[in-house]
Design a protein around this motif. Structure first.
Motif, PDB file in Angstrom:
ATOM      1  N   GLY A  66       0.812  -1.215   0.000  1.00 52.04           N
ATOM      2  CA  GLY A  66       0.000   0.000   0.000  1.00 52.04           C
ATOM      3  C   GLY A  66       0.843   1.263   0.000  1.00 52.04           C
ATOM      4  N   ALA A  67       1.925   1.253   0.779  1.00 54.22           N
ATOM      5  CA  ALA A  67       2.797   2.431   0.842  1.00 54.22           C
ATOM      6  C   ALA A  67       3.465   2.700  -0.500  1.00 54.22           C
ATOM      7  CB  ALA A  67       3.860   2.241   1.923  1.00 54.22           C
ATOM      8  N   LEU A  68       3.883   1.651  -1.181  1.00 50.09           N
ATOM      9  CA  LEU A  68       4.504   1.835  -2.498  1.00 50.09           C
ATOM     10  C   LEU A  68       3.485   2.223  -3.562  1.00 50.09           C
ATOM     11  CD1 LEU A  68       6.906  -1.250  -2.499  1.00 50.09           C
ATOM     12  CD2 LEU A  68       7.546   1.162  -2.257  1.00 50.09           C
ATOM     13  N   ALA A  69       2.275   1.710  -3.429  1.00 44.15           N
ATOM     14  CA  ALA A  69       1.261   1.906  -4.457  1.00 44.15           C
ATOM     15  C   ALA A  69       0.619   3.290  -4.425  1.00 44.15           C
ATOM     16  CB  ALA A  69       0.170   0.846  -4.320  1.00 44.15           C
ATOM     17  N   TYR A  70       0.454   3.869  -3.249  1.00 52.03           N
ATOM     18  CA  TYR A  70      -0.313   5.109  -3.142  1.00 52.03           C
ATOM     19  C   TYR A  70       0.241   6.266  -3.981  1.00 52.03           C
ATOM     20  CZ  TYR A  70      -3.062   8.932  -1.433  1.00 52.03           C
ATOM     21  OH  TYR A  70      -3.880  10.025  -1.387  1.00 52.03           O
ATOM     22  N   PRO A  71       1.521   6.607  -3.875  1.00 53.17           N
ATOM     23  CA  PRO A  71       2.002   7.744  -4.681  1.00 53.17           C
ATOM     24  C   PRO A  71       1.846   7.501  -6.185  1.00 53.17           C
ATOM     25  CG  PRO A  71       3.613   7.181  -3.010  1.00 53.17           C
ATOM     26  CD  PRO A  71       2.579   6.105  -2.991  1.00 53.17           C
ATOM     27  N   VAL A  72       2.078   6.274  -6.623  1.00 51.48           N
ATOM     28  CA  VAL A  72       1.937   5.957  -8.055  1.00 51.48           C
ATOM     29  C   VAL A  72       0.476   6.030  -8.456  1.00 51.48           C
ATOM     30  CG1 VAL A  72       2.311   4.187  -9.817  1.00 51.48           C
ATOM     31  CG2 VAL A  72       4.004   4.522  -8.007  1.00 51.48           C
ATOM     32  N   GLY A  73      -0.409   5.452  -7.647  1.00 49.69           N
ATOM     33  CA  GLY A  73      -1.840   5.497  -7.947  1.00 49.69           C
ATOM     34  C   GLY A  73      -2.382   6.915  -7.954  1.00 49.69           C
ATOM     35  N   LEU A  74      -1.923   7.723  -7.006  1.00 49.01           N
ATOM     36  CA  LEU A  74      -2.352   9.122  -6.946  1.00 49.01           C
ATOM     37  C   LEU A  74      -1.891   9.881  -8.187  1.00 49.01           C
ATOM     38  CD1 LEU A  74      -3.708  11.348  -5.264  1.00 49.01           C
ATOM     39  CD2 LEU A  74      -1.487  11.755  -4.184  1.00 49.01           C
ATOM     40  N   PHE A  75      -0.643   9.679  -8.578  1.00 48.19           N
ATOM     41  CA  PHE A  75      -0.126  10.331  -9.783  1.00 48.19           C
ATOM     42  C   PHE A  75      -0.936   9.920 -11.017  1.00 48.19           C
ATOM     43  CE2 PHE A  75       2.607   9.767 -13.546  1.00 48.19           C
ATOM     44  CZ  PHE A  75       2.821  11.097 -13.860  1.00 48.19           C
ATOM     45  N   LEU A  76      -1.175   8.628 -11.182  1.00 44.81           N
ATOM     46  CA  LEU A  76      -1.929   8.159 -12.350  1.00 44.81           C
ATOM     47  C   LEU A  76      -3.362   8.687 -12.343  1.00 44.81           C
ATOM     48  CD1 LEU A  76      -0.667   4.474 -12.559  1.00 44.81           C
ATOM     49  CD2 LEU A  76      -0.046   6.392 -14.056  1.00 44.81           C
TER      50      LEU A  76
END
Length: 172
Positions: A66-76
């Motif tokens: 979740g920690a790795l995914a959030y910034p990428v998901g937010l950017f996308l």
């Protein structure tokens, strides 16, 4: 016809505008990690799962994903929904956070799965090793999709809905 430098500048401007602030990325990643880890923890505790050490490890795996995914998901999500209606922002946040969270957590699961089976694999960077690596990672992803996604129910999906609503309200 639009010249190539103009198109490149538009694309770079869109990417710059979609980048979240460091504060939003870090705070969101910490909150998202806590929510995903808590979702897995609650499900494993309710299932009376194997041992406390295994429960802790799996919960931390989900939190790290979740920690790795959030910034990428937010950017996308921001990239897809820039300048669009709130409905598009809501859907973009939902889909982007969902896919990146499952992807990153599944990837971490696949790395752990691969490290366990590495003792039976051929020496690294051989053709046989490459085939074994691909099959092991594919099997791990499949197993995660079949067995691991259930740990997101219901808390993870409630957090996903709330994060998507928050994102859509921020984009207005």
């Amino acid at each position: 016809m639009t010249p190539l430098p103009v198109i490149r500048n538009r694309v770079l401007d869109r990417i710059r505008n979609a980048l979240p602030s460091p504060r939003a990325a870090v705070c969101g990643a910490l909150l998202w990690a806590a929510a995903m880890g808590a979702s897995a923890l609650v499900n494993l505790l309710l299932d009376d799962w194997v041992t406390p050490a295994n429960i802790r490890f799996v919960s931390l795996l989900y939190a790290a994903g979740g920690a790795l995914a959030y910034p990428v998901g937010l950017f996308l999500a921001r990239l897809v929904s820039l300048g669009r209606h709130w409905q598009v922002a809501l859907a973009a946040a939902f889909v982007c956070l969902l896919t990146t969270t499952i992807g990153f957590t599944g990837g971490l699961f696949a790395l752990q799965y691969r490290s366990y089976y590495a003792q039976w694999h051929e020496p690294a960077l051989t053709i046989a090793w490459s085939i074994q690596f691909v099959h092991t990672v594919a099997t791990a992803f499949y197993q995660f999709i079949v067995l691991g996604i259930r740990l997101y129910f219901p808390l993870g999906f409630i957090a996903l809905a709330l994060a998507s609503i928050w994102f859509a309200r921020q984009q207005r």
